[in-house]
Design an enzyme around this catalytic site. Structure first.
Site, PDB file in Angstrom:
ATOM      1  N   TYR A 185       8.186  -1.118  17.792  1.00  0.00           N
ATOM      2  CA  TYR A 185       8.930  -0.048  17.102  1.00  0.00           C
ATOM      3  C   TYR A 185       8.860   1.240  17.906  1.00  0.00           C
ATOM      4  CZ  TYR A 185       9.786  -3.046  13.180  1.00  0.00           C
ATOM      5  OH  TYR A 185      10.254  -4.069  12.401  1.00  0.00           O
TER       6      TYR A 185
ATOM      7  N   CYS B 166      12.363  -7.398   7.294  1.00  0.00           N
ATOM      8  CA  CYS B 166      11.160  -6.603   7.587  1.00  0.00           C
ATOM      9  C   CYS B 166       9.949  -7.486   7.943  1.00  0.00           C
ATOM     10  CB  CYS B 166      10.860  -5.760   6.342  1.00  0.00           C
ATOM     11  SG  CYS B 166       9.244  -4.991   6.349  1.00  0.00           S
TER      12      CYS B 166
ATOM     13  N   THR C 275       8.758   2.512   1.410  1.00  0.00           N
ATOM     14  CA  THR C 275       8.826   1.327   2.268  1.00  0.00           C
ATOM     15  C   THR C 275       8.661   0.030   1.470  1.00  0.00           C
ATOM     16  OG1 THR C 275       6.452   1.533   2.661  1.00  0.00           O
ATOM     17  CG2 THR C 275       7.896   2.527   4.298  1.00  0.00           C
ATOM     18  N   VAL C 276       9.071  -1.057   2.103  1.00  0.00           N
ATOM     19  CA  VAL C 276       8.733  -2.399   1.655  1.00  0.00           C
ATOM     20  C   VAL C 276       7.718  -2.951   2.655  1.00  0.00           C
ATOM     21  CG1 VAL C 276      10.805  -3.038   0.398  1.00  0.00           C
ATOM     22  CG2 VAL C 276      10.802  -3.265   2.883  1.00  0.00           C
TER      23      VAL C 276
ATOM     24  N   ARG D  98       7.095   7.966   2.515  1.00  0.00           N
ATOM     25  CA  ARG D  98       8.225   7.061   2.726  1.00  0.00           C
ATOM     26  C   ARG D  98       8.267   6.027   1.604  1.00  0.00           C
ATOM     27  NH1 ARG D  98      10.041   8.620   7.372  1.00  0.00           N
ATOM     28  NH2 ARG D  98      11.718   7.115   7.182  1.00  0.00           N
TER      29      ARG D  98
ATOM     30  N   GLU E 154       1.118  -1.544   1.377  1.00  0.00           N
ATOM     31  CA  GLU E 154       0.596  -1.853   2.716  1.00  0.00           C
ATOM     32  C   GLU E 154       0.425  -3.371   2.843  1.00  0.00           C
ATOM     33  OE1 GLU E 154       0.029  -0.397   5.671  1.00  0.00           O
ATOM     34  OE2 GLU E 154      -0.584  -2.435   6.176  1.00  0.00           O
ATOM     35  N   SER E 155       1.202  -3.940   3.753  1.00  0.00           N
ATOM     36  CA  SER E 155       1.219  -5.403   3.867  1.00  0.00           C
ATOM     37  C   SER E 155      -0.172  -5.985   4.139  1.00  0.00           C
ATOM     38  CB  SER E 155       2.198  -5.837   4.957  1.00  0.00           C
ATOM     39  OG  SER E 155       1.837  -5.288   6.201  1.00  0.00           O
TER      40      SER E 155
HETATM   41  N1  GSH Z   1       2.463  -0.248   7.112  1.00  0.00           N
HETATM   42  C1  GSH Z   1       3.499  -0.735   6.256  1.00  0.00           C
HETATM   43  C2  GSH Z   1       4.846  -0.562   6.949  1.00  0.00           C
HETATM   44  C3  GSH Z   1       6.015  -0.952   6.074  1.00  0.00           C
HETATM   45  C4  GSH Z   1       7.363  -0.497   6.670  1.00  0.00           C
HETATM   46  O1  GSH Z   1       7.420   0.403   7.526  1.00  0.00           O
HETATM   47  N2  GSH Z   1       8.472  -1.123   6.218  1.00  0.00           N
HETATM   48  C5  GSH Z   1       9.776  -0.738   6.687  1.00  0.00           C
HETATM   49  C6  GSH Z   1      10.727  -1.923   6.695  1.00  0.00           C
HETATM   50  S1  GSH Z   1      10.364  -3.031   8.018  1.00  0.00           S
HETATM   51  C7  GSH Z   1      10.390   0.266   5.731  1.00  0.00           C
HETATM   52  O2  GSH Z   1      10.347   0.046   4.534  1.00  0.00           O
HETATM   53  N3  GSH Z   1      10.956   1.340   6.255  1.00  0.00           N
HETATM   54  C8  GSH Z   1      11.594   2.330   5.461  1.00  0.00           C
HETATM   55  C9  GSH Z   1      11.148   3.706   5.865  1.00  0.00           C
HETATM   56  O3  GSH Z   1      10.297   3.856   6.744  1.00  0.00           O
HETATM   57  O4  GSH Z   1      11.661   4.647   5.277  1.00  0.00           O
HETATM   58  C10 GSH Z   1       3.202  -2.177   5.933  1.00  0.00           C
HETATM   59  O5  GSH Z   1       2.718  -2.896   6.811  1.00  0.00           O
HETATM   60  O6  GSH Z   1       3.418  -2.585   4.802  1.00  0.00           O
END
Ligand code: GSH
Length: 361
Positions: A196, A55, A123-124, A121, A139-140
């Site tokens: 993306y 990621c 997310t990581v 979501r 949020e990164s």
């Molecule tokens: N805006 C978030 C985006 C994080 C993100 O979309 N991570 C992806 C992995 S690259 C994820 O976990 N996707 C799982 C999902 O969307 O369900 C950030 O920058 O931290």
């Protein structure tokens, strides 16, 4: 991938709007408080970073954690493995949540442990507070800014890595924060996230709009970096480190899997040399798992394409554009000794210039 609705997992994926991919904003995306930043320094092991090798958003946080020498303060946990209900927490095996006696299998369980009614979501990256049993941020950009704000002098366990010439440096000094934010926003919209949008588009027009932005932005970066060493000039800043994960993934993943096939990073001489200039920075190579990135979008059980032939350690002669500098916490700009730049960092102690040596090993 699915998401949580009021704390319950649903496989439904509401990420498309008329053929175009729309990324939902992170829910825990507010800037981290001064109290949390101080606690990160004072309480090693209280906050945990949960991230994935593939990621790019996770990669940003791993980079800054490493650059600021915060490995002892903020333990890293890598997620990965087959996605059943979104990301597994621990490659499908049970994972003991730090600070809790609970074991989880899916990352979304961490979200509902933190906020039982969470909708959104899973997310990581995630920054987890093992004392409050809460997600502090997913949020990164906010995590990166907070890691950068941790003061070296406040660290309960000293770090021997992030001091430049024994001084506290900073990737986003207050005086440049607005300019950095603007640059980050532009690159996110036109490149990092546009990739993306190109890859996930379900209509030709949505794809063409996105892929056009990607290559217009690559051209813009190529032009900008032809005349200066880093995005903001001589100083290396947060804007460079937020861009870097996208460049690392470009030829390995995005060209093929996100249909960004018009050109490769390798076709942009300045941008490619700039990416290698960042790559040789001490500790950076350790934050990259090329194989995990390469395999991340290969369908399980299908034929695995060969990795592109790319030498990230090839000489890049960026020193011809001038020496590297960093900003100190005080706002002062410090030039770093950078004689033989092609050998800096990755290739071992002999070639690490004196000022960088302190945080290179
Ligand atoms: N805006 C978030 C985006 C994080 C993100 O979309 N991570 C992806 C992995 S690259 C994820 O976990 N996707 C799982 C999902 O969307 O369900 C950030 O920058 O931290």
């Amino acid at each position: 991938m699915g998401s949580l609705i009021a704390g319950v997992w649903s496989d439904a994926d509401n990420i498309m709007d008329a053929g175009a991919y729309v990324r939902a904003p992170s829910v825990f995306n507010q800037a981290l408080s001064a109290g949390i930043i101080a606690a990160m320094a004072a309480q090693p092991g209280r906050f945990h970073l949960i991230a994935s090798w593939s990621c790019p958003w996770s990669h940003r946080t791993m980079l800054v954690r490493r650059l600021k020498g915060l490995e002892k303060q903020i333990p890293l946990h890598i997620t990965g493995g087959k996605r059943v209900e979104g990301y597994p927490a621990n490659s499908g095996r049970p994972w003991q949540v730090p600070g809790s006696n609970k074991q989880i299998v899916h990352l979304h369980q961490l979200y509902s442990l933190s906020h039982p009614q969470y909708s959104g979501r899973a997310t990581v990256p995630v920054l987890w507070d093992s004392q409050a049993l809460r997600i502090v941020s997913n949020e990164s950009a906010s995590i990166v800014r907070a890691l950068d704000a941790v003061r070296q002098n406040d660290l309960a366990i000293g770090s021997d890595r992030s001091l430049v010439g024994g001084r506290d440096f900073c990737l986003a000094p207050g005086s440049l924060a607005a300019e950095i934010d603007e640059l980050n926003g532009y690159i996110y919209q036109h490149l990092s996230n546009a990739i993306y949008r190109a890859g996930k588009a379900q209509s030709q027009s949505a794809y063409e709009e996105a892929v056009g932005q990607v290559f217009a932005c690559m051209d813009w970066l190529e032009n900008r970096l032809g005349g200066q060493r880093f995005l903001l000039g001589a100083a290396i800043t947060e804007a460079d480190w937020l861009l870097f994960p996208t460049l690392v993934r470009f030829d390995l993943d995005y060209v093929m899997h996100s249909r960004c096939s018009y050109k490769r990073l390798l076709d942009y001489p300045h941008l490619w040399a700039y990416a290698r200039d960042l790559y040789r920075w001490p500790g950076i190579a350790e934050t990259i798992n090329f194989e995990a990135i390469h395999l991340s979008n290969v369908v399980e059980g299908s034929v695995i394409p060969v990795m592109p032939c790319v030498d990230w350690s090839a000489p890049q002669q960026r020193a011809a554009l001038g020496p590297v500098s960093v900003y100190l916490r005080t706002g002062e700009n410090l030039e770093i000794e950078d004689g033989d730049t092609d050998g800096l960092g990755c290739s071992g102690p002999a070639s690490v210039p004196a000022a960088l040596g302190a945080w290179g090993r």
